[in-house]
Scaffold this active site. Structure first.
Site: not given
Ligand code: PMP
Length: 432
Positions: A20, A253
């Site tokens: 970012y 998630d």
């Molecule tokens: N899902 C959630 C809820 C997250 O907080 C994040 C990372 N901040 C991700 C997916 C993506 O994971 P990564 O950065 O390991 O690709």
């Protein structure tokens, strides 16, 4: 020393693209030489400090801190056997043991584990599982996902399509991403009872879109990178019921919330609800190496296996990496071998007390704490530079975003350091 630091930062600015951030770099990152326990060691003192307490635990993953002897030994030991081997047609003990543990500790009836190399990819895999499940049932029209606004699920295309669409990080891609179904942001408040109006809104959306929905995907209990919001676990029970009524799969998630962060081992446990598919990552390896996973129920796997294309078409080169799996096993062993619940309660209590004075600041809109998550929300955008500097003056590394100053510290952080983090957050709020 100064020259080395200056040279490296100049090279960084010229060549390295940070998350970012614009390119060529207009930002000045901090050069870190090493880390131990909960402390980062910058190449040069920052605001007079040679060490900074990492209140972010490397984006919420380093739950046992840095250079933990057990985790270091697990990596070293596995290096002596093999660092990697292809997972197609071959398997190995670290991956098998990890799958066994994950199935053991996640909600029943999650039973099958697909190992991935990042959280975003585990969300991709979860989406594929759900779409393929519906296709195998002869319902190819059910290829959309539903979520609630304000979420964050990763930076690849399927995860981006279920991130907050309103001025969020991925709004640039509107019109390019798969078009998904969005409910409103869930009403705030972990302790609150589910709001009947919002429940009706969810019910209405699921009913109207069921014919085209493969799954509902949400971050249970805490929306993380989308705004650090807490909501009632009751909504997870509502979603479970509605999804069952309409043949829609439910995906949690738990990449940020998993492994104790919200005070339960998984945020789903606050509600006693099992999803059909669950994503984990981040703290899985104690923040040492990159690995995540998508777990699913026997029902999901069996239906996919009965389809016209009966395999899950996904196979990254570094799938099931043995070093990552070995350190994940060691990290889970450490976590489960201690009274993690009491540990998280200690952090919650201490943060709650430490952050309470923030509520008196004129520019603070809300202060909230749950498990190992502490949030100070301002009434305006944070001045990142001023807030980060104010925290560094206290010897603490913070990375605020939007209107949020927050911490997700390593679980091994001591009480004094928790007080320091809280004081740094208040100073950051005052300055930012
Ligand atoms: N899902 C959630 C809820 C997250 O907080 C994040 C990372 N901040 C991700 C997916 C993506 O994971 P990564 O950065 O390991 O690709």
């Amino acid at each position: 020393m100064r020259d080395r630091t200056r040279d490296l930062l100049e090279l960084d600015r010229t060549h390295v693209w940070h998350p970012y951030a614009p390119m060529p770099g207009r930002h000045t990152p901090l050069l870190i030489d090493s880390a131990e326990g909960v402390r980062l060691r910058p190449a040069e003192p920052v605001e007079g400090h040679t060490e900074l307490v990492d209140a972010m635990s490397s984006w919420w993953s380093a739950i046992h801190g840095y250079r933990h002897p057990v985790l270091d030994a697990a990596v070293r030991d596995q290096l002596g056997r093999m660092s990697h081997v292809m997972f197609g047609g071959l398997t190995h003990e670290p991956a098998v043991r990890l799958a066994e543990t994950l199935v053991d500790i996640t909600p029943e009836p999650l039973r099958h584990v697909f190992l991935t190399d990042s959280g975003s990819v585990s969300v991709e895999v979860a989406a594929k599982m759900c779409l393929q499940y519906q296709r195998s049932l002869g319902r190819p029209g059910r290829h959309r996902l539903m979520t609630w606004r304000g979420g964050y699920h990763g930076d690849t295309f399927h995860p981006m399509s279920v991130c907050d669409p309103d001025g969020g990080m991925h709004s640039l891609w509107t019109g390019v991403l798969p078009r998904q179904v969005f409910a409103d942001v869930p009403p705030a408040g972990f302790e609150a009872e589910p709001d009947p109006g919002y429940v009706a809104h969810l019910a209405d959306l699921i009913e109207r879109h069921a014919h085209e929905l493969a799954a509902v995907i949400v971050e249970p209990v805490v929306q993380n990178a989308g705004g650090m919001r807490f909501h009632s676990p009751g909504y997870l029970r509502v979603l479970r019921r509605l999804c069952d009524e309409h043949g829609v799969l439910l995906v949690f998630d738990e990449i940020a919330t998993g492994f104790g962060r919200t005070g339960e081992l998984f945020a789903a446990d606050h509600a006693g609800v099992s999803p059909d598919v669950m994503c984990v990552g981040k703290a899985l390896t104690g923040g040492y190496l990159t690995m995540a996973a998508a777990l699913c129920t026997p029902e999901v796997a069996e239906v996919i296996g009965r389809g016209e294309f009966p395999v899950l078409a996904h196979g990254p080169t570094f799938m099931g990496n043995p070093l990552s799996a070995a350190v994940a096993n060691a990290s889970l062993g450490l976590l489960l071998g201690q009274d993690w619940r009491a540990g998280l309660r200690r952090i919650e209590t201490r943060l709650r007390a430490g952050l309470a004075p923030a509520a008196k600041l004129d520019n603070v809109r809300d202060v909230r704490v749950l498990g190992g998550i502490g949030v100070v929300q301002l009434g305006h955008e944070v001045d990142m530079a001023a807030a980060t500097r104010a925290a560094a003056r206290h010897g603490v590394w913070l990375r605020p975003f939007r209107d949020l100053i927050y911490t997700m510290p390593p679980y091994v952080i001591g009480d004094d350091d928790l007080d320091l983090v809280a004081a740094a957050m208040i100073a950051a709020a005052d300055a930012g």
